[in-house]
Design an enzyme around this catalytic site. Structure first.
Site, PDB file in Angstrom:
ATOM      1  N   HIS A 140       0.528   5.637   1.223  1.00 55.33           N
ATOM      2  CA  HIS A 140       0.055   7.146   1.052  1.00 55.33           C
ATOM      3  C   HIS A 140       0.937   8.174   0.700  1.00 55.33           C
ATOM      4  O   HIS A 140       2.154   8.006   0.635  1.00 55.33           O
ATOM      5  CB  HIS A 140       0.317   6.826   2.728  1.00 55.33           C
ATOM      6  CG  HIS A 140      -0.423   6.165   3.982  1.00 55.33           C
ATOM      7  ND1 HIS A 140      -1.932   5.651   4.325  1.00 55.33           N
ATOM      8  CD2 HIS A 140       0.745   5.480   4.547  1.00 55.33           C
ATOM      9  CE1 HIS A 140      -1.849   4.548   4.586  1.00 55.33           C
ATOM     10  NE2 HIS A 140      -0.754   3.575   5.055  1.00 55.33           N
ATOM     11  N   HIS A 188       1.048  -1.219   0.401  1.00 57.14           N
ATOM     12  CA  HIS A 188      -0.062  -0.110  -0.091  1.00 57.14           C
ATOM     13  C   HIS A 188       0.916   1.248  -0.011  1.00 57.14           C
ATOM     14  O   HIS A 188       2.514   1.211   0.132  1.00 57.14           O
ATOM     15  CB  HIS A 188      -0.607  -0.140   1.206  1.00 57.14           C
ATOM     16  CG  HIS A 188      -0.385   0.022   2.428  1.00 57.14           C
ATOM     17  ND1 HIS A 188       0.156  -0.662   3.427  1.00 57.14           N
ATOM     18  CD2 HIS A 188      -0.385   1.931   3.080  1.00 57.14           C
ATOM     19  CE1 HIS A 188       0.870  -0.346   4.090  1.00 57.14           C
ATOM     20  NE2 HIS A 188       0.333   1.522   4.283  1.00 57.14           N
ATOM     21  N   TYR A 234      11.495   4.408  -0.087  1.00 54.80           N
ATOM     22  CA  TYR A 234      10.968   4.996  -0.617  1.00 54.80           C
ATOM     23  C   TYR A 234       9.476   5.582  -0.068  1.00 54.80           C
ATOM     24  O   TYR A 234       8.685   5.350   0.139  1.00 54.80           O
ATOM     25  CB  TYR A 234       9.599   3.084  -1.366  1.00 54.80           C
ATOM     26  CG  TYR A 234      10.704   2.622  -2.086  1.00 54.80           C
ATOM     27  CD1 TYR A 234      11.866   2.338  -3.005  1.00 54.80           C
ATOM     28  CD2 TYR A 234      10.707   0.768  -0.730  1.00 54.80           C
ATOM     29  CE1 TYR A 234      12.274   1.366  -3.106  1.00 54.80           C
ATOM     30  CE2 TYR A 234      11.641   0.441  -1.787  1.00 54.80           C
ATOM     31  CZ  TYR A 234      11.972   0.399  -2.640  1.00 54.80           C
ATOM     32  OH  TYR A 234      13.197  -1.139  -2.790  1.00 54.80           O
TER      33      TYR A 234
END
Length: 176
Positions: A60, A58, A146
């Site tokens: 954000h 996932h 990342y």
């Protein structure tokens, strides 16, 4: 039933976007493809990235939209689409997805929150940057490759040890 989202031209939004499989590591394994998809979409449909973290399954992000545009859904659709086109087919695809020409890589929806003021923005930027620590991938947020935290560190807005707990306390000159 149509899903209704908050849309404010020029607004700032926090997003959570998930892969269909929470056991996948595709986002970090193919970070190059994700970066290229974002770059390509951003060139055609501009937005400003305030913060972003990509975890294995996932991500954000916090985006600021152009003053005359609030269509972040189109941008996410195109990013997901470009990423999916570039990834080799490996996943099982159910009949519903197949009938719509979809892959089985992404969850269909994403979560968004319209940022309301500087304090809300600061809280969400912190959440983005500390997320790899929260999930146990690293002990220091700056150790996760990342993440936009590295831009914040380069710009002097954060230090590499931001949000770190001291590993030991020192009392009377000795570690305890």
């Amino acid at each position: 039933m149509r899903y209704r989202r908050t849309t404010v031209p020029g607004g700032t939004y926090f997003f959570t976007v998930n892969l269909a499989s929470r056991a996948s590591d595709l986002l970090v394994k193919r970070i190059d493809v994700l970066r290229e998809a974002v770059k390509t979409v951003k060139q055609r449909y501009p937005f400003r990235i305030l913060a972003w973290v990509v975890l294995p399954e996932h991500m954000h992000a916090i985006w600021e939209m152009p003053t005359d545009d609030a269509d972040y859904s189109k941008r996410w659709m195109l990013i997901k689409q470009r990423f999916s086109w570039a990834i080799e087919r490996y996943e099982a695809i159910g009949a519903s997805r197949r009938s719509k020409g979809e892959r089985g890589i992404w969850q269909r929806r994403f979560w968004e929150h319209c940022i309301k003021g500087e304090q809300d923005l600061a809280r969400h930027v912190d959440y983005v940057h500390v997320n790899p620590v929260k999930h146990g991938y690293v002990e220091r947020a700056s150790d996760w490759p990342y993440s936009s935290i590295h831009r914040y560190i380069r710009q002097g807005m954060l230090t590499p040890d931001w949000a770190c707990e001291p590993d030991a306390t020192i009392q009377d000159g000795e570690r305890s």
